[in-house]
Design an enzyme around this catalytic site. Structure first.
Site, short mmCIF file in Angstrom:
data_model
loop_
_atom_site.label_atom_id
_atom_site.label_comp_id
_atom_site.label_asym_id
_atom_site.label_seq_id
_atom_site.Cartn_x
_atom_site.Cartn_y
_atom_site.Cartn_z
N HIS A 1 1.01 -1.10 0.13
CA HIS A 1 -0.07 0.01 -0.05
C HIS A 1 0.99 1.35 -0.04
O HIS A 1 2.18 1.25 0.25
CB HIS A 1 -0.99 0.03 1.12
CG HIS A 1 -0.21 0.08 2.54
ND1 HIS A 1 -0.26 -0.98 3.47
CD2 HIS A 1 0.40 0.88 3.08
CE1 HIS A 1 0.53 -0.62 4.30
NE2 HIS A 1 0.80 0.51 4.40
P1 TYD Z 1 -1.89 -4.07 7.91
O1 TYD Z 1 -2.26 -2.69 7.33
O2 TYD Z 1 -2.90 -5.19 7.01
O3 TYD Z 1 -0.34 -4.26 7.79
P2 TYD Z 1 0.85 -4.36 6.87
O4 TYD Z 1 0.79 -3.30 6.21
O5 TYD Z 1 1.94 -4.87 7.55
O6 TYD Z 1 0.32 -5.63 5.72
O7 TYD Z 1 -2.68 -4.30 9.41
C1 TYD Z 1 -2.68 -5.24 9.76
C2 TYD Z 1 -4.01 -5.11 10.59
O8 TYD Z 1 -3.83 -4.20 12.13
C3 TYD Z 1 -5.39 -4.67 9.96
O9 TYD Z 1 -6.40 -5.34 10.64
C4 TYD Z 1 -5.25 -3.02 10.45
C5 TYD Z 1 -4.58 -3.10 11.85
N1 TYD Z 1 -4.00 -1.88 12.08
C6 TYD Z 1 -4.49 -1.13 13.21
O10 TYD Z 1 -5.55 -1.23 13.65
N2 TYD Z 1 -3.94 0.18 13.45
C7 TYD Z 1 -2.61 0.21 12.91
O11 TYD Z 1 -2.07 1.29 13.18
C8 TYD Z 1 -2.02 -0.45 11.95
C9 TYD Z 1 -0.81 -0.28 11.22
C10 TYD Z 1 -2.78 -1.62 11.58
#
Ligand code: TYD
Length: 133
Positions: free
Chosen positions: A50
């Site tokens: 992303h």
């Molecule tokens: P995600 O964005 O999928 O992780 P990555 O970028 O490493 O692939 O995040 C994993 C989960 O955590 C998703 O359900 C969203 C949640 N999350 C939060 O609630 N708060 C945050 O600050 C972050 C970064 C993720």
């Protein structure tokens, strides 16, 4: 000027070990609103995929190592984070993917904004529409 890239942090060392400091708006070029860390990663699984509209981030592998694929729509790059004194700044327009996490990897992330699912661009074609030339 805003730009992504690696910042080498000072290692303050003496006979007791090492210490590294990160100070808001000095070493990290934004106000830190949120901190999270990624750990107990699964082998061969990539994460991220992303970019953001607003959020700026600083990534530090405080334990172990991982690689980061960066794409700002003009240039693609691979960065290896392999020591706690290496900090990677990501600007909102940096599409990023993290991979090859070592089993002991703890990837610390400092972010400029609170979590907001609406601030994510998770579709690569949309990313190119928003940030492509
Ligand atoms: P995600 O964005 O999928 O992780 P990555 O970028 O490493 O692939 O995040 C994993 C989960 O955590 C998703 O359900 C969203 C949640 N999350 C939060 O609630 N708060 C945050 O600050 C972050 C970064 C993720």
């Amino acid at each position: 000027m805003r730009s992504s890239g690696v910042i080498e942090l000072k290692e303050l060392g003496d006979e007791r070990g090492l210490l590294t400091v990160i100070e808001e708006k000095k070493t990290v070029p934004f106000e830190v609103k949120r901190i999270f860390y990624i750990f107990k990663t699964v082998p061969d699984v990539r994460r991220g995929f992303h970019a953001h509209y607003k959020t700026r981030q600083a990534l530090i592998c405080v334990s172990g190592s991982c690689k980061v694929h960066l794409d700002n729509s003009k240039r693609k790059e691979e960065v290896i984070l392999d020591k706690p004194s290496k900090m990677l700044i990501l600007e909102p327009n940096d599409w990023h993917e993290m991979y090859e996490f070592s089993p002991d990897c703890v990837l610390l992330v400092l972010a400029s904004h609170l979590y907001d699912a609406e601030d994510y661009i998770r579709d690569y074609n949309e990313f190119l529409e928003v940030y492509g030339s």
